[in-house]
Design a protein around this motif. Structure first.
Motif, PDB file in Angstrom:
ATOM      1  N   TYR A  18       0.897  -1.194   0.151  1.00 51.36           N
ATOM      2  CA  TYR A  18      -0.011   0.086   0.088  1.00 51.36           C
ATOM      3  C   TYR A  18       0.864   1.207   0.099  1.00 51.36           C
ATOM      4  N   ALA A  19       1.835   1.471   0.901  1.00 50.60           N
ATOM      5  CA  ALA A  19       2.549   2.453   0.877  1.00 50.60           C
ATOM      6  C   ALA A  19       3.510   2.737  -0.073  1.00 50.60           C
ATOM      7  N   ILE A  20       4.092   1.782  -0.687  1.00 51.22           N
ATOM      8  CA  ILE A  20       4.967   2.170  -1.888  1.00 51.22           C
ATOM      9  C   ILE A  20       4.293   2.373  -2.737  1.00 51.22           C
ATOM     10  N   SER A  21       3.052   1.614  -3.196  1.00 46.58           N
ATOM     11  CA  SER A  21       2.184   1.913  -4.327  1.00 46.58           C
ATOM     12  C   SER A  21       2.048   3.467  -4.401  1.00 46.58           C
ATOM     13  N   LEU A  22       1.319   3.704  -3.086  1.00 40.44           N
ATOM     14  CA  LEU A  22       0.713   5.009  -3.008  1.00 40.44           C
ATOM     15  C   LEU A  22       1.555   6.139  -3.127  1.00 40.44           C
ATOM     16  N   ILE A  23       2.946   6.017  -2.790  1.00 40.56           N
ATOM     17  CA  ILE A  23       3.954   6.950  -2.897  1.00 40.56           C
ATOM     18  C   ILE A  23       4.472   7.211  -4.347  1.00 40.56           C
ATOM     19  N   ILE A  24       4.541   5.986  -5.051  1.00 39.73           N
ATOM     20  CA  ILE A  24       4.907   5.885  -6.622  1.00 39.73           C
ATOM     21  C   ILE A  24       3.580   6.612  -7.461  1.00 39.73           C
TER      22      ILE A  24
END
Length: 172
Positions: A18-24
């Motif tokens: 979730y975190a990596i996807s959202l930041i990217i």
């Protein structure tokens, strides 16, 4: 591997997805190659969440919804003083919503990017609220600090994007 380890590691992977996807996604500015990478992390996070739920039901609740409800109520009472297990229903909504969102995104990046901003904001506020509670309010140790770090980074990115938009530097 123990059931406790599998249950914990899968939620860590889900939160990381979730975190990596959202930041990217927030930083990609609609570049298809970055959106595609974000979509892969988003999908991996969703799959990890499904595995986490299966592990929790297998190793902790013995495939009993009422056992899961009672444990949710116990934890909620411990943290908030309210003996309420309805959080389990909210988790079911999260799972269904995330699956639908993954399917929506795999239908096409352009379709996904063009959906209603209000819908996207409400959806991500809901997700963030659930994940923040899971990783900070109901958790301790390193997961809590990692999630607080991610939360700070997310607030910084959103503030940065908002500031650029307000002075006309960013159109996305």
């Amino acid at each position: 591997m123990t059931g406790e380890f599998l249950t914990k590691i899968t939620v860590w992977i889900a939160l990381a997805g979730y975190a990596i996807s959202l930041i990217i996604f927030l930083q990609s500015k609609s570049r298809a190659n970055w959106d595609a990478i974000a979509r892969i992390f988003w999908t991996a996070g969703c799959i990890a969440m499904l595995v986490h739920v299966a592990c929790a039901f297998q190793f902790y609740h013995h495939w009993s919804h009422s056992a899961a409800y009672n444990e949710t109520a116990r934890q909620t009472a411990e943290v908030f003083g309210l003996n309420w297990g309805g959080g389990i229903i909210i988790n079911y909504i999260l799972i269904i919503g995330w699956i639908v969102d993954v399917i929506w995104w795999w239908r096409g990046l352009a379709i996904y990017r063009k959906r209603s901003k209000i819908f996207s904001i409400v959806w991500h506020v809901f997700l963030f609220f659930i994940f923040f509670n899971a990783a900070v309010v109901f958790e301790d140790g390193i997961l809590r600090w990692l999630w607080l770090t991610f939360s700070s980074a997310l607030v910084f990115i959103l503030f940065q994007k908002s500031s650029k938009r307000s002075i006309g530097l960013n159109e996305s």
